[in-house]
Design a protein around this motif. Structure first.
Motif, PDB file in Angstrom:
ATOM      1  N   PRO A  77       0.799  -1.230   0.000  1.00 52.28           N
ATOM      2  CA  PRO A  77       0.000   0.000   0.000  1.00 52.28           C
ATOM      3  C   PRO A  77       0.830   1.277   0.000  1.00 52.28           C
ATOM      4  O   PRO A  77       0.343   2.333  -0.427  1.00 52.28           O
ATOM      5  N   SER A  78       2.080   1.215   0.464  1.00 56.16           N
ATOM      6  CA  SER A  78       2.901   2.432   0.541  1.00 56.16           C
ATOM      7  C   SER A  78       3.158   3.045  -0.838  1.00 56.16           C
ATOM      8  O   SER A  78       3.547   4.213  -0.928  1.00 56.16           O
ATOM      9  N   ILE A  79       2.944   2.284  -1.901  1.00 55.51           N
ATOM     10  CA  ILE A  79       3.090   2.832  -3.257  1.00 55.51           C
ATOM     11  C   ILE A  79       2.270   4.115  -3.405  1.00 55.51           C
ATOM     12  O   ILE A  79       2.686   5.086  -4.038  1.00 55.51           O
ATOM     13  N   LYS A  80       1.093   4.110  -2.792  1.00 54.41           N
ATOM     14  CA  LYS A  80       0.188   5.256  -2.937  1.00 54.41           C
ATOM     15  C   LYS A  80       0.718   6.509  -2.241  1.00 54.41           C
ATOM     16  O   LYS A  80       0.239   7.613  -2.517  1.00 54.41           O
ATOM     17  N   VAL A 209       7.673 -12.920  -4.398  1.00 56.23           N
ATOM     18  CA  VAL A 209       8.216 -12.655  -5.725  1.00 56.23           C
ATOM     19  C   VAL A 209       9.312 -11.599  -5.671  1.00 56.23           C
ATOM     20  O   VAL A 209      10.193 -11.565  -6.540  1.00 56.23           O
ATOM     21  N   ALA A 210       9.287 -10.744  -4.653  1.00 55.66           N
ATOM     22  CA  ALA A 210      10.319  -9.705  -4.546  1.00 55.66           C
ATOM     23  C   ALA A 210      11.703 -10.322  -4.382  1.00 55.66           C
ATOM     24  O   ALA A 210      12.689  -9.808  -4.924  1.00 55.66           O
ATOM     25  N   TYR A 211      11.805 -11.430  -3.668  1.00 58.66           N
ATOM     26  CA  TYR A 211      13.107 -12.070  -3.471  1.00 58.66           C
ATOM     27  C   TYR A 211      13.597 -12.694  -4.777  1.00 58.66           C
ATOM     28  O   TYR A 211      14.775 -12.566  -5.138  1.00 58.66           O
ATOM     29  N   GLY A 229       7.258  -0.143  -2.526  1.00 60.07           N
ATOM     30  CA  GLY A 229       6.136  -0.998  -2.158  1.00 60.07           C
ATOM     31  C   GLY A 229       6.503  -2.277  -1.438  1.00 60.07           C
ATOM     32  O   GLY A 229       5.677  -3.183  -1.321  1.00 60.07           O
ATOM     33  N   LEU A 230       7.743  -2.361  -0.930  1.00 58.49           N
ATOM     34  CA  LEU A 230       8.152  -3.556  -0.176  1.00 58.49           C
ATOM     35  C   LEU A 230       7.835  -3.311   1.305  1.00 58.49           C
ATOM     36  O   LEU A 230       8.704  -2.992   2.105  1.00 58.49           O
ATOM     37  N   VAL A 277      21.400  -1.057  -2.692  1.00 54.83           N
ATOM     38  CA  VAL A 277      19.968  -1.345  -2.715  1.00 54.83           C
ATOM     39  C   VAL A 277      19.280  -0.459  -1.678  1.00 54.83           C
ATOM     40  O   VAL A 277      19.694  -0.419  -0.522  1.00 54.83           O
ATOM     41  N   PHE A 278      18.216   0.230  -2.107  1.00 59.18           N
ATOM     42  CA  PHE A 278      17.518   1.171  -1.236  1.00 59.18           C
ATOM     43  C   PHE A 278      16.034   0.814  -1.167  1.00 59.18           C
ATOM     44  O   PHE A 278      15.413   0.518  -2.185  1.00 59.18           O
ATOM     45  N   ASN A 279      15.488   0.879   0.033  1.00 59.24           N
ATOM     46  CA  ASN A 279      14.073   0.613   0.271  1.00 59.24           C
ATOM     47  C   ASN A 279      13.340   1.948   0.392  1.00 59.24           C
ATOM     48  O   ASN A 279      13.657   2.766   1.258  1.00 59.24           O
ATOM     49  N   LEU A 280      12.355   2.187  -0.470  1.00 61.22           N
ATOM     50  CA  LEU A 280      11.614   3.444  -0.475  1.00 61.22           C
ATOM     51  C   LEU A 280      10.377   3.410   0.422  1.00 61.22           C
ATOM     52  O   LEU A 280       9.666   4.411   0.529  1.00 61.22           O
ATOM     53  N   SER A 281      10.124   2.255   1.054  1.00 57.30           N
ATOM     54  CA  SER A 281       8.979   2.123   1.956  1.00 57.30           C
ATOM     55  C   SER A 281       9.421   2.500   3.373  1.00 57.30           C
ATOM     56  O   SER A 281      10.119   1.745   4.044  1.00 57.30           O
TER      57      SER A 281
END
Length: 297
Positions: A77-80, A209-211, A229-230, A277-281
Motif C-alpha cells: 500500500p505504501s506505493i500510494k 516474488v520480490a526475493y 512498495g516492499l 539497494v535502497f528501500n523506499l517504503s
C-alpha cells in the motif's frame, strides 16, 4: 467452447497417463506432458521452451539494460504514498511484479510473475503485461496457465522461463525434482538461505516474488537498485491495486520471519558485490536495505 472442452478432456487424459506411468519425483510435470519440450545447455540450465512445437520462451538471447539503475515495483500500500514523479525517470529501468502493471504511468522494461494463483484470479492484469513489449520472467506452471488462456501469437512480450528452488529442491521442468548442490559457485548461502547468481539454473523462492526479483535484477547487472512498495506488514490491508472485495489471500503473515531473514541474505550478497539497494517504503518491516526518501533519488 467445444475446443476448450476438447482441450480440457485431452489434458486430463494426458495427466492421468503421465501420473500412472512416471515415478513420484516427476509428478510436477503432469500438466506439461506431452505438450511441452525443453532444451538445456551442457550444464543443465534451461535454454528454450516449446509448446506444441512452437518456441515460446528463450533464455539464450542477451538482455541489454538501458540504464545502470533500476526500480523494483512491489505492491504494498505504501506505493500510494510516494511521489508519482519517481516513476517517470529516464535514467531508471522499471521492473514490475504481479499487479504493478496497474500503474499506467510506468513503462516496464521487465516483469516477473511466479504465482499461478495470481494468474488465475487477476488475468485482467496479466493480459496487460502480455500486451507490452517487456521481457517477462515466469515459471513453467505460470507459463502453462497463460497458454491455456491466450494464443501465443497474440503475446507481445518476450518470455523467459525460470525454475524455483524451495527447501533446496528444484522441480525441474520435464525432468525429476532434484536437490541442488549448495556448493555450486553460483549459489550464495548465508544462514542456510540461498541467493542464485545463475537464474536459469534456478532461483530461490522464499514466499515472495520480490526475493526472486532481486536474483533476476542481479543477473541483469544493475549497480543501483530502488525498491518501492516492499512493506511486508499490515497484511490485512489490500495491495495498492486491490480493494477489500477483490483482495487476494497471502501467506506472508505466516512466513514473515523466514522472508525477512531471506532479505538479510540478499543484502549481504549485494554488499559483497558492491551493489547499492535502497528501500523506499518508510515503514517497511524489511530493514535489510537502507531506507531513503523518494525525494533523494
Amino acid at each position: 467452447m467445444n475446443q476448450f472442452f476438447s482441450n480440457y478432456i485431452f489434458r486430463n487424459i494426458y495427466k492421468f497417463i503421465y501420473k500412472t506411468l512416471t515415478p513420484k519425483a516427476y509428478k510436477h510435470n503432469r500438466r506439461f506432458w506431452p505438450l511441452y519440450q525443453v532444451k538445456r545447455n551442457a550444464n543443465g540450465d534451461l535454454q528454450e521452451v516449446y509448446f506444441n512445437k512452437t518456441l515460446v520462451s528463450t533464455n539464450t538471447t542477451d538482455i541489454l539494460n538501458t540504464n545502470k539503475k533500476c526500480m523494483l515495483i512491489a505492491t504494498g500500500p505504501s506505493i500510494k504514498t510516494l511521489d508519482q514523479e519517481i516513476f517517470k525517470k529516464i535514467d531508471i529501468d522499471y521492473i514490475g511484479v504481479n499487479g504493478a502493471i496497474s500503474l499506467n504511468e510506468i513503462k516496464f522494461s521487465r516483469y516477473i510473475i511466479i504465482d499461478h494463483n495470481f494468474i488465475e484470479s487477476r488475468f485482467d492484469l496479466v493480459q496487460k503485461v502480455l500486451d507490452t513489449n517487456c521481457i517477462f520472467f515466469t515459471t513453467p506452471r505460470c507459463l502453462d496457465a497463460i497458454l491455456r488462456k491466450v494464443d501465443f501469437k497474440n503475446i507481445a512480450c518476450q518470455i523467459k522461463t525460470i525454475e524455483t528452488i524451495k527447501d533446496n529442491i528444484v522441480e525441474v521442468f520435464l525432468n525429476k525434482e532434484m536437490r541442488i548442490e549448495t556448493n555450486k559457485e553460483y549459489f550464495f548461502f548465508r544462514n542456510n538461505l540461498g541467493f542464485s547468481e545463475n537464474i536459469f539454473s534456478g532461483v530461490f523462492d522464499y514466499f515472495t516474488v520480490a526475493y526472486v526479483s532481486l536474483q533476476i535484477i542481479n543477473n541483469l547487472g544493475y549497480k543501483q537498485v530502488y525498491i518501492a512498495g516492499l512493506d511486508m506488514n499490515n497484511f490485512n490491508n489490500p495491495r495498492f491495486y486491490e480493494n477489500i472485495e477483490d483482495k487476494q489471500s497471502t501467506l506472508l503473515d505466516i512466513h514473515t520471519h523466514d522472508v525477512l531473514n531471506a532479505f538479510n541474505t540478499a543484502a549481504l550478497f549485494f554488499k559483497e558485490k558492491g551493489v547499492c539497494v535502497f528501500n523506499l517504503s518508510k515503514h517497511s518491516a524489511v530493514d535489510a536495505f537502507e531506507k531513503i526518501d523518494c525525494n533523494n533519488i
